[in-house]
Design a protein around this motif. Structure first.
Motif, short mmCIF file in Angstrom:
data_model
loop_
_atom_site.label_atom_id
_atom_site.label_comp_id
_atom_site.label_asym_id
_atom_site.label_seq_id
_atom_site.Cartn_x
_atom_site.Cartn_y
_atom_site.Cartn_z
N GLN A 250 0.84 -1.19 0.00
CA GLN A 250 0.00 0.00 0.00
C GLN A 250 0.88 1.24 0.00
N ALA A 251 0.71 2.04 -1.03
CA ALA A 251 1.41 3.31 -1.14
C ALA A 251 0.51 4.41 -0.58
N PRO A 252 1.09 5.52 -0.14
CA PRO A 252 0.28 6.62 0.41
C PRO A 252 -0.78 7.07 -0.56
N GLY A 253 -2.01 7.17 -0.08
CA GLY A 253 -3.11 7.63 -0.90
C GLY A 253 -3.67 6.61 -1.86
N LYS A 254 -3.17 5.38 -1.78
CA LYS A 254 -3.65 4.34 -2.69
C LYS A 254 -4.23 3.18 -1.91
N GLU A 255 -5.04 2.37 -2.58
CA GLU A 255 -5.60 1.18 -1.94
C GLU A 255 -4.55 0.09 -1.84
N ALA B 264 6.30 1.35 -1.33
CA ALA B 264 5.06 1.12 -0.58
C ALA B 264 5.40 0.46 0.74
N MET B 265 4.39 0.38 1.60
CA MET B 265 4.49 -0.49 2.78
C MET B 265 4.04 -1.88 2.33
N TYR B 266 4.84 -2.86 2.65
CA TYR B 266 4.55 -4.23 2.24
C TYR B 266 4.09 -5.04 3.46
N TYR B 267 3.00 -5.77 3.27
CA TYR B 267 2.40 -6.56 4.33
C TYR B 267 2.31 -8.02 3.90
N CYS B 268 2.51 -8.92 4.85
CA CYS B 268 2.20 -10.32 4.57
C CYS B 268 0.89 -10.67 5.27
N ALA B 269 0.22 -11.66 4.73
CA ALA B 269 -1.08 -12.07 5.23
C ALA B 269 -1.20 -13.58 5.15
N ALA B 270 -2.02 -14.14 6.04
CA ALA B 270 -2.21 -15.59 6.08
C ALA B 270 -3.66 -15.93 6.34
N GLY B 271 -4.08 -17.07 5.81
CA GLY B 271 -5.44 -17.54 6.02
C GLY B 271 -5.54 -18.99 5.63
N HIS C 251 -8.71 -9.72 -3.35
CA HIS C 251 -9.57 -9.75 -2.16
C HIS C 251 -8.74 -9.92 -0.88
N PRO C 252 -7.99 -8.91 -0.50
CA PRO C 252 -7.19 -9.00 0.73
C PRO C 252 -8.03 -9.27 1.97
N SER C 253 -9.32 -8.95 1.93
CA SER C 253 -10.17 -9.17 3.10
C SER C 253 -10.35 -10.66 3.41
N TYR C 254 -9.96 -11.52 2.45
CA TYR C 254 -10.05 -12.98 2.72
C TYR C 254 -9.11 -13.38 3.86
N PHE C 255 -8.00 -12.66 3.98
CA PHE C 255 -6.97 -13.08 4.93
C PHE C 255 -7.29 -12.58 6.34
N ALA C 256 -7.20 -13.49 7.29
CA ALA C 256 -7.56 -13.18 8.67
C ALA C 256 -6.41 -12.58 9.46
#
Length: 128
Positions: free
Chosen positions: A39-44, A91-98, A111-116
């Motif tokens: 996610q970059a500033p001002g972006k999704e 950007a800020m980089y994030y890892c996610a798991a689900g 669909h990043p919302s899939y990850f808990a």
């Protein structure tokens, strides 16, 4: 809940490389999907790459051929090797798991919302 901690971000010049790591602890899924988002500033927030417990991978078109997602199951660690970095990768980089998603990895990128579970993020800055 899976606890995720990212590391490896930093500042590099255009054309340089970085390797991000994401260490997972706590409850870990036996069958899972994991991903890198940014996610970059001002972006999704946008999907960068995903991988599942079977080793299936998906990449955003913008990083194909430059980034590689991988995992070390013995270390419970996810990686993102980033080569030929461009200023637009900043950007800020994030890892996610689900739990493992049985459908298209491309869907997960959208669909990043899939990850808990999410890490706190690591900043990547690429200068021109």
């Amino acid at each position: 809940q899976v606890h995720l901690v990212e590391s490896g971000g930093g500042s590099v010049e255009s054309g340089g490389s970085l390797r991000l790591s994401c260490a997972a602890s706590g409850y870990t899924y036996s069958s899972y999907s994991m991903g890198w988002f940014r996610q970059a500033p001002g972006k999704e927030r946008e999907g960068v790459a995903t991988i599942d417990s079977d080793g299936n991978t998906s990449y955003a078109d913008s990083v194909k051929g430059r980034f590689t997602i991988s995992q070390d199951n013995a270390k419970n660690t996810l990686y993102l090797q980033m080569n030929s970095l461009k200023p637009e990768d900043t950007a800020m980089y994030y890892c996610a798991a689900g739990p493992r998603w049985g459908g298209s990895g491309w869907w997960l990128l959208l669909h990043p919302s899939y990850f808990a579970s999410w890490g706190q993020g690591t900043q990547v800055t690429v200068s021109s």
